[in-house]
Write an enzyme that holds these catalytic residues in place. Sequence first.
Site, PDB file in Angstrom:
ATOM      1  N   CYS A 293      48.231  -6.859 -42.901  1.00  0.00           N
ATOM      2  CA  CYS A 293      47.280  -5.852 -42.332  1.00  0.00           C
ATOM      3  C   CYS A 293      45.756  -6.623 -42.193  1.00  0.00           C
ATOM      4  O   CYS A 293      45.370  -6.966 -43.438  1.00  0.00           O
ATOM      5  CB  CYS A 293      47.204  -4.651 -42.972  1.00  0.00           C
ATOM      6  SG  CYS A 293      45.979  -3.511 -42.250  1.00  0.00           S
TER       7      CYS A 293
ATOM      8  N   GLU B  96      49.780  -5.652 -53.068  1.00  0.00           N
ATOM      9  CA  GLU B  96      48.342  -5.958 -52.339  1.00  0.00           C
ATOM     10  C   GLU B  96      47.555  -6.578 -53.226  1.00  0.00           C
ATOM     11  O   GLU B  96      46.831  -7.584 -52.951  1.00  0.00           O
ATOM     12  CB  GLU B  96      47.923  -4.804 -51.572  1.00  0.00           C
ATOM     13  CG  GLU B  96      46.599  -4.958 -50.942  1.00  0.00           C
ATOM     14  CD  GLU B  96      45.756  -3.705 -50.352  1.00  0.00           C
ATOM     15  OE1 GLU B  96      46.566  -2.810 -50.039  1.00  0.00           O
ATOM     16  OE2 GLU B  96      44.793  -3.639 -50.649  1.00  0.00           O
TER      17      GLU B  96
ATOM     18  N   CYS C   5      40.314   0.907 -46.779  1.00  0.00           N
ATOM     19  CA  CYS C   5      40.641   0.785 -45.229  1.00  0.00           C
ATOM     20  C   CYS C   5      40.372   2.013 -44.482  1.00  0.00           C
ATOM     21  O   CYS C   5      40.236   3.186 -45.300  1.00  0.00           O
ATOM     22  CB  CYS C   5      41.896   0.462 -45.019  1.00  0.00           C
ATOM     23  SG  CYS C   5      43.163   1.816 -45.220  1.00  0.00           S
TER      24      CYS C   5
HETATM   25  S1  SF4 Z   1      46.987   1.635 -45.631  1.00  0.00           S
HETATM   26 FE1  SF4 Z   1      45.086   0.559 -44.421  1.00  0.00          FE
HETATM   27  S2  SF4 Z   1      45.284  -1.545 -45.530  1.00  0.00           S
HETATM   28 FE2  SF4 Z   1      47.383  -0.371 -46.005  1.00  0.00          FE
HETATM   29  S3  SF4 Z   1      48.452  -1.014 -44.193  1.00  0.00           S
HETATM   30 FE3  SF4 Z   1      47.373   0.789 -43.744  1.00  0.00          FE
HETATM   31  S4  SF4 Z   1      45.590   0.199 -42.651  1.00  0.00           S
HETATM   32 FE4  SF4 Z   1      46.188  -1.601 -43.634  1.00  0.00          FE
END
Ligand code: SF4
Length: 409
Positions: A148, A178, A285
């Site tokens: 992402c 992550e 995010c």
């Molecule tokens: S939660 Fe936020 S950082 Fe995680 S995949 Fe979705 S948009 Fe991307």
Amino acid sequence: MKSFDVPFVYRSPLISAIKKKRKDLDRMKKDFSPTVLDFGPVKIYLARHFGFCYGVENAIDIAFRTIEENGDKRIFLLSEMIHNPQVNADLKASGVEFLQDNSGKQVIPFESLTADDIVLIPAFGTTLTIEKKLREIGLQVEQYNTTCPFVEKVWNRSELIAKSQYTIVIHGKPTHEETRATFSHAAASGPSVVVKDMSQTIELAKYISGEKPSAQFYTEFKNQYSEGFDVTKDLQRIGVVNQTTMLASDTQAIADYLKETVTTRYGLTEQTIKERFADTRDTLCYATNDNQTAVSGMLQTEADFAIVVGGYNSSNTSHLVELFEEKLPTYFINSDEKILSQHTIMHYNFHTNMELVTEKYLPEKQPIRVLITSGASCPDALVEGVIKKLAGFYPASKSIDEIFELFRN
Ligand code: SF4
């Protein structure tokens, strides 16, 4: 934002119509009050923002397109694509195999891969070590990378902090994919350490203030600091980044606590704090922020209970549960199948990592008022399933089609 090709089975026409209507009425996303679905005996209050985020849609789009275009190849995922059991099960059913489990334990050895295979990197990203391994095998890392962009943003922020000679403190779950990926990227730029919560932050602060002997750090923070980390030097200038899905208030409290510690330790002021504490905002995010703000918006509404739908190992989803739990009974379920009957619900307690059964979760009065949201990796179709199931317990309820009509343009 870019739109993605996501399998229809994950969508819900009702929820798509609701989201579109709310978006049309509030383009700047200023109104975080819930949408009311009044079925009569059941009133559902649906969050203003929930469900698949940008990164998840991007990953799903790439994964299913890759499967469609490469029927003759072996396709692997490094680990779970996203933290949703249905999506992962669908990928497995399409022939995709997972190389590692969620904790990073190898299930299929890298040695069994060849350059003709395809390995998808999940939305959480991966470590530099794994990326290197895949390249050495001759695999196309860039083409099948679904990391992402909001996770990459954290990596870029870490690099900037390190370039300015600050040590990177990462607020995240140390074993989460992550955070492992972010730690790996941060550690390549400069000294880095992970704190999982406020209690670990308080302990880390004791090494800054000198309250704890330096030698103890290496056992206390085992596996959470970068190679060559020198606790006597590397905590003198710090900057904080975080896993994109943490609880906003926790992340803020952690940064504030460390800032305070550094200020006191070095006798700094608001004007001089930058000498030792990087001036950065959190790296949560947009989806995490919006979903949490939407829950706060819902908590102004009087309700009997809340339902949060999502994968039990999903970090962003468990934080939504945490916010609701402070105010009202909350049931964390991963599909409508967990609503066993109008008397019984099976739900997950993420504090104990156990599923439990609760009886009499539906109050006897009418109308019942239910707050509903879902995590960033949860298909809207699952939320629609929950709404249908609840309304279906009351024969006098309006039909889904009648509710749908109210949101159709
Ligand atoms: S939660 Fe936020 S950082 Fe995680 S995949 Fe979705 S948009 Fe991307």
